[in-house]
Write an enzyme that holds these catalytic residues in place. Sequence first.
Site, PDB file in Angstrom:
ATOM      1  N   PHE A  48       7.259   8.002  -1.058  1.00 48.34           N
ATOM      2  CA  PHE A  48       7.770   9.206  -1.722  1.00 48.34           C
ATOM      3  C   PHE A  48       7.719   8.987  -3.226  1.00 48.34           C
ATOM      4  O   PHE A  48       8.372   8.101  -3.761  1.00 48.34           O
ATOM      5  CB  PHE A  48       9.204   9.559  -1.318  1.00 48.34           C
ATOM      6  CG  PHE A  48       9.645  10.844  -1.974  1.00 48.34           C
ATOM      7  CD1 PHE A  48       9.332  12.071  -1.412  1.00 48.34           C
ATOM      8  CD2 PHE A  48      10.313  10.828  -3.192  1.00 48.34           C
ATOM      9  CE1 PHE A  48       9.687  13.262  -2.039  1.00 48.34           C
ATOM     10  CE2 PHE A  48      10.666  12.018  -3.828  1.00 48.34           C
ATOM     11  CZ  PHE A  48      10.356  13.233  -3.245  1.00 48.34           C
TER      12      PHE A  48
ATOM     13  N   ASP B 212       7.253   2.229  -8.643  1.00 49.46           N
ATOM     14  CA  ASP B 212       8.120   3.390  -8.811  1.00 49.46           C
ATOM     15  C   ASP B 212       9.549   2.962  -8.460  1.00 49.46           C
ATOM     16  O   ASP B 212       9.891   2.838  -7.288  1.00 49.46           O
ATOM     17  CB  ASP B 212       7.627   4.519  -7.887  1.00 49.46           C
ATOM     18  CG  ASP B 212       8.527   5.754  -7.944  1.00 49.46           C
ATOM     19  OD1 ASP B 212       9.637   5.679  -8.505  1.00 49.46           O
ATOM     20  OD2 ASP B 212       8.113   6.801  -7.393  1.00 49.46           O
TER      21      ASP B 212
ATOM     22  N   LYS C 118      15.843   9.247 -12.635  1.00 48.07           N
ATOM     23  CA  LYS C 118      17.140   9.443 -11.979  1.00 48.07           C
ATOM     24  C   LYS C 118      18.348   8.949 -12.793  1.00 48.07           C
ATOM     25  O   LYS C 118      18.836   9.687 -13.624  1.00 48.07           O
ATOM     26  CB  LYS C 118      17.089   8.869 -10.570  1.00 48.07           C
ATOM     27  CG  LYS C 118      16.162   9.709  -9.684  1.00 48.07           C
ATOM     28  CD  LYS C 118      16.407   9.580  -8.206  1.00 48.07           C
ATOM     29  CE  LYS C 118      15.679  10.702  -7.480  1.00 48.07           C
ATOM     30  NZ  LYS C 118      14.606  10.275  -6.600  1.00 48.07           N
TER      31      LYS C 118
END
Length: 401
Positions: free
Chosen positions: A138, A223, A253
């Site tokens: 993802f 990531d 985030k």
Amino acid sequence: MDKNIFLETTKQYCANNYNPLDVVLTKGRGVWVYDEKGRKYIDFLSGYSALNQGHNHRLIIDAIKKQIKGITLTSRAFYNDQLGFFAKELCQLAGYEMMLPMNTGAEAVETAIKLARKWGLYQKKVKYGEILVCKNNFHGRTITIISFSTEQQYRDGFSPFTKGFKIIEFNSLKAVKNAISDKTIAVLMEPIQAEGGIIIPDKGYLTGVANLCRKNNILFMLDEIQTGLGRIGKLFAYEYDYNAKPDVLIVGKALSGGFYPVSAVLSSKSIFRVIKPGDHGSTFGGNPLASAIARASLNVIIKEKLTENSYLQGAYFLNSLKTIKSKWIKEIRGKGLLIGIELHKKAGGARRFCEALMKESLLCKETHENVIRLAPPLIIKREQIDFAFKKIKKILENQNK
Ligand SMILES: *Cc1c(COP(=O)(O)O)cnc(C)c1O
């Protein structure tokens, strides 16, 4: 106001791309969120880990108040008094020479892909270079990113897709070795597949990938948008392995403290050398308000020792959870405060357990149908973990068919 008005207006005017739990949140403080009636819940999703510092952190609010008295947006057409310090502090903390600021995680992933391609062409001298990515990944929701997703629903109806990616098995060094060719310019992966169900690779895997990349002059790109900044009990998940530091590190985030999207791509001067004025950009990327927020967010992570707390509370929580005896549980796994309870298929999906937990004052979100993700703000205290543990145990042990 009546709860239904919030549900109805949202359903009527907002496209139906989410399926939220039936709760309306109106206030957040620390690990707690409150609904319209003032009932409180512990936030076990933390905005998918954007809220590592907890809701409405005082120090970040102070930084925002201070910055909005000055200037909020300059665009990169001009310098501002925050970006340089943000870049320096993030680079020094993470151990990189340079960064490129963006806003959302997906934008930072796109940036890393563009960087890899341009580096591939001008430094490695490979035309139409290929990037290796993993099954069950993802990395966000843009067309290019879903082009290499293996989740059918993320792709269905959105073709044509972007070329130049090769999908390999996660947690298999052999798969990386076999997939590398003259065309390979980069490997892009998550150190732990969070959305994919909290899949933790074997120790040594990331080191192995890093070594293969070094040997073959391939960029190793991680990531750490969800796993980074303390979530997994280290500042970055790659630190669990030896010598696995990536050439390109992607963060987002929690860089925002939950206030305002901030993301960044970190790398070396020599790799960033291919990026010239005008090659890439963003209206909001690196703006002074975002930079001030990110500086304060990083400061909170360091000053309040959130990484250490995540490590300690996470281990304690995981050990407690493992004592639960329930016919529904298949496996419990995690690192730091990123924990997944995987349920057997016969449990009928994690959703109904999340709904039951909501009635017990815990807000969780299922991931991948059968996994209950537990990812509270990293400021969580032991007594709050004990409180949550009792509720989770009750639901998992008592919930019947
Ligand atoms: C959330 C996430 C993204 C995408 O971030 P957005 O801010 O939603 O675009 C990318 N990669 C990982 C690993 C993520 O968890």
